[in-house]
Design an enzyme around this catalytic site. Sequence first.
Site, PDB file in Angstrom:
ATOM      1  N   ASP A  57       0.823  -1.205   0.000  1.00  0.00           N
ATOM      2  CA  ASP A  57       0.000   0.000   0.000  1.00  0.00           C
ATOM      3  C   ASP A  57       0.862   1.261   0.000  1.00  0.00           C
ATOM      4  OD1 ASP A  57      -2.330  -1.496   0.044  1.00  0.00           O
ATOM      5  OD2 ASP A  57      -2.471  -1.471   2.236  1.00  0.00           O
ATOM      6  N   TYR A 116       6.674  -9.787   7.311  1.00  0.00           N
ATOM      7  CA  TYR A 116       6.469  -8.352   7.472  1.00  0.00           C
ATOM      8  C   TYR A 116       6.932  -7.922   8.861  1.00  0.00           C
ATOM      9  CZ  TYR A 116       3.549  -7.829   3.269  1.00  0.00           C
ATOM     10  OH  TYR A 116       3.084  -7.781   1.976  1.00  0.00           O
TER      11      TYR A 116
END
Length: 268
Positions: A57, A116
């Site tokens: 994003d 992540y």
Amino acid sequence: MFEKRHYYLITCQYLGYRFHGWQKQPQLKTVHLMIDKTLNFILEGKRFKTLGSGRTDAMVSANEAAFELFIYHEIEDLDAFLKLFNQNLPQDIRALTITKVDADFNVIQDSKVKEYLYVFAHGNKFHPFCAPVITTILDSLDIEQMKAGAKLFEGQHYFKSYCYKPTDNGIYNREILTCEIVENTVFTANFFPEESFILRVKGKGFMRNQIRLMMGVLIELGKGEKSLEDISESLKPDNQIAIHYIAPASGLILNKIEFEALKDATNI
């Protein structure tokens, strides 16, 4: 006339703070756009195509992302190509490696594990230079409670509450291999706060905003606004626990991608 196509896997890293994510979008600066512009320049207009392993994003960074390059001529000197690529990329994108792969490799569909990291600090207002990589929570957080909450995500659970705008036909039974909060010793600078933390999450696939929603509920847990029981219940089908807080994007970093096909090939 048949043209033989050649396939290359390129890993790269980027600071996402000034980009509108990975995916190309009209009139917006994205990572994929800048990579393709650079390749078009160094390949002198020759035909090529690139395909990313996934989307990040807006404002999300990557320590190691990957994309596949399809071209119609063989790259004779991979080291020289990588050097030329880096010389022409913007300074907040860097190519790390280039590997030739065969036609059976698929950067999207091949089984892979992604890791992540979400970097955060709490309890104060910190140096503005931290903003691209650290999310600052002004309230004091109960880190030990958050560590216990993170562990509840590990294993197979029903993650529909942790998907942005879920549909009725999504696949929400998913497995988290690792989910833990640890002290940040990975990213350091003299303007960083004395103490910061990382949420480390590892799994084979994540939904839109999943990790930021997970981090959001952990922040609420740290503030005392959610309980460990709330998190446990939120991972069950037909739960009534509302998960709305999406943690800011700039603390999220795609740290690593491991492709099972390449791992297997290496072991042969």
